[in-house]
Write an enzyme that holds these catalytic residues in place. Sequence first.
Site, short mmCIF file in Angstrom:
data_model
loop_
_atom_site.label_atom_id
_atom_site.label_comp_id
_atom_site.label_asym_id
_atom_site.label_seq_id
_atom_site.Cartn_x
_atom_site.Cartn_y
_atom_site.Cartn_z
N MET A 159 0.81 -1.22 0.00
CA MET A 159 0.00 0.00 0.00
C MET A 159 0.84 1.26 0.00
O MET A 159 0.45 2.27 -0.59
CB MET A 159 -0.93 0.01 1.23
CG MET A 159 -1.94 1.13 1.21
SD MET A 159 -3.23 0.92 2.45
CE MET A 159 -2.33 1.24 3.95
N VAL A 188 7.32 3.85 3.81
CA VAL A 188 7.57 4.63 5.01
C VAL A 188 8.99 5.17 4.95
O VAL A 188 9.93 4.44 4.63
CB VAL A 188 7.37 3.78 6.29
CG1 VAL A 188 7.63 4.63 7.54
CG2 VAL A 188 5.97 3.20 6.33
N ASP A 222 -4.41 -6.44 13.00
CA ASP A 222 -3.14 -6.95 12.46
C ASP A 222 -2.06 -6.94 13.55
O ASP A 222 -0.96 -6.45 13.35
CB ASP A 222 -2.69 -6.11 11.26
CG ASP A 222 -1.61 -6.82 10.45
OD1 ASP A 222 -1.50 -8.06 10.54
OD2 ASP A 222 -0.87 -6.14 9.73
#
Length: 974
Positions: free
Chosen positions: A98, A101, A211
């Site tokens: 997705m 970072v 998660d």
Amino acid sequence: MNPDCWHQVKQVFQAALEYEPSEREAYLEKACASDPRIRSEVKDLLRAYYQASSFIEDPAIHATPSLNQAEFLESRFSKDGQRLGAYQIAQELGHGGMGTVYVAIRADDQYQKQVAIKIVSPGMNAAHILERFRNERQVLASLDHPNIARLYDGGTTETSLPYFVMEYIEGRSIDVYCEENHLSIEQVLRLFRLVCDAVHYAHQNLVVHRDIKPGNILITAAGVPKLLDFGIAKILRPELFEEPPVTTITRTGLRAMTPEYASPEQVRGERVTTATDIYSLGVLLYRLLTGCFPYRVKTRQPEEWYRAICEQVPEKPSTALEHAVPATGAAGLLVDADDPQRVSRIDPSRSRELRGDLDNIVLMALRKEPQQRYASVQQFSEDIHRHLGELPVIARKPIWTYRTGKFVQRHKVGVAAAALVAVSLIGGITVASWEARVARQERARAEKRFNDVRRLANSFRFELHDALETLPGSTKARELLVKRALEYLDSLAQEAGSDPSLQQELAVSYERVGDIQGDPYASSLGDTTSALASHRKSLAIRERLIAAHPTDRGARRGVAASHLKIGDILWVTGNWKNALEAYQKARLANEALLAADPLNWEIRDNLAINYLALGDTHAEMSDLQGALENQRKSLDLRQQLARESTGARQRRGVAVSYVKVADMLVRAGEVTEALDNYQKGIRIFEELATVDPTNGRFRQQLANVYQRMGEALLRTNNVVSALGYMKKLVKIDEDLAAADPQDAVARRDLAGSYSSMGNALTKSGADAESLKYDRKALELALALSAQDPQNVQARRDVMVQYNSIGNVLVKNQTLAEAGTNYLKVIGIAEALAAADPGNGQTRSDLAEGYIEMARIKMHLALDDEALELQLKAQKLLESVTAETPTNVDFGSALASLYADLGEVHAHRAATVPPPARQASEQWRQARTWYQKSLEIWLDLQRRGALPGTNASKPVTITRQLEKCDIALSRVSSQ
């Protein structure tokens, strides 16, 4: 990476994609023979490219567009030096399907801060991907907990890709941390309970993480766990957020998850609840205790994992640890027998410690059906706490042999002595066996009823109240819940016996109920008498726990908290002497706790709050030096905490301390320095309110600082700026009071806002408008005082409003009505002073009432009556000024009184014939009083202090000096 090197990486990467996987390695060996770094970068890109193309799992492929080569290379291009808002990217930290970072630093010269920035990858702009990303950003914005990574900022890149800025955590994943530091089982369990606290906090804010796994829990160098990555979190009630998600249903077709830690309901695509996170925490604890997973699979295919999760019965952790075997040639390393690739540093001899309670605790969290697991993460964590305390746990059936065994573990010496006695009574046991069996059955039934009541009390205390707390207009419903909760709690208290776990629950429950009844600084029912009773019940229970278990830190922290809360309520009821005693007991307890655990964040935060409360109390007792000393201690502690973590809670604490220091500086006459501190507090609160506009607490405190800033500006005669702050203040407080008309704190704040606005309008000359605000403030203050008659602060608010109205009426020559208001001021002040004769502020308030009434008498030429009132005021003000010589308000009030005394004697001197006037006693008295007034004003001028105000009549030193000079000249010439 420099541009030339990056260009070469792109060329090799694009060429490698054209080769079959079996031929690709040979190509890379040849193409990168001269530079191994290029080969390493290209191999990393190839791995990431195929991971990015498949997103998280197979079901998402059909909904997620794959990245083409150009988009992928763009997403992986080094962004070193690129600016995003106020932040400059330093390097990539990690990437997934997705987004990517990056580590970044603040680059706008405001302050230095290292952060992490998460950006949606180019090409990942499908609606549900952007929805998920926005969801994660909103989730992080709603969470403020020391064990959850915090959100700082967010925005959109130049290419319209959303990003957000969050706390950068340097640490190791929890499993690696536990193994590398060789944590004992007890240490692992205590660390795991901190993780549970973070997850429970998220659940209280209606967020399910979905998660939970070791990679999403990092442990800092200080041993503090941080929960990360809410990318697939579910908001249980999205309508509570300002920006609702694009869709209002969960996308079960995507089922984003990490298979090893996924729950059966996630795998099956069923509804996700907080029980999902409980299951994942169970897997995590299994992994930390044994070094392996609870299920045995031959391959790593998702389908096999799904079948195992839904159908296999997990092996007991103790048994799993026994099945692990030593790694060949590696002392201290274990290999999972069913998965030789998994290696850990778990001591197999620990399996003995896992048998029994821990096996049952873990397996209860891993039950297939959500309703059969723990009811909450808090209950899961509490069961671990009970195990550590050798108490019976919920996960084990409450059979008498189990409970007896636990009792024996806790009381080995006493049981051994009792065993000797039991030998002599063996015959009697046989005779009484039938009666014992009947008694056990009755006890079981009674225990079941007891546990039912216990669960119901907890439901009232937490679940139902928390669900109502944030709803506008819910005060009546909360009042009913408190009544019912107290009934259950009092019932439980009668049956608690010596069960420390239940006693601790009761103490927390009474504390929570006390907060709801009458927390002076948060939304409450405004019932301080009942609140004080509840907090004293909590304190009594905690003191009994300490007497039985002197080393119990939890009980000692509870005692400190109880003293602090009792002090808060005594403070608002005007019992400052006993409030100070309670705060001092809390301080001693907190300082002792900090000495034993100097890095503990929560203890330091509690001590900062403690110092703040002590400062406020010293101020009320006219000890400005003690007040300022404690407020600065609070500020120092909170600045330390804010440097370690820049979350909303830490920044709010710093802002509150700035304001408290400013308050003391104002009272000491250091107005310029006070304004600077107020401005620092305002900047922080405005930032917090902007980031979280629905947070009523931040808005309430921002309004509070606006009020103080405006009143301080009035002392400098900056009326225009003061009015600007007052308008902002009134708008916020009106909105908060309208949201819940039953909220006593919000109504008192609004009364204070109206009063401050009236004061500023009077100063600007808008007297008619000022009276409207003062009368609205009086109406609110009267209602609050009637609702809580023991609340001294509420009664004082009424007195202040009568005084303000009287001042405006005097200014407009409505003397009779003004006199009526001043008589009410005197009546309230005399009652308060009689109840607490040692309180300097109360005596000053009474003196103010006498002075204002004397001025009415002077207007009516009733000099003898005026003089009688002035002499009463003189006695009071001289005593409080002697006690607190640095208090500018007291000093300036005394100077004004001396000038008024001079005025009365000047009137009397005017009646003496001119030849004898200058030799008269009246002439000498007038000059003496004026001279005393002049000396005080000169002293204030030398100290650089502005004079204090009596709510509505701020004047400069210069004007007061002129007044004295003119009066002296007039008397001398007569």
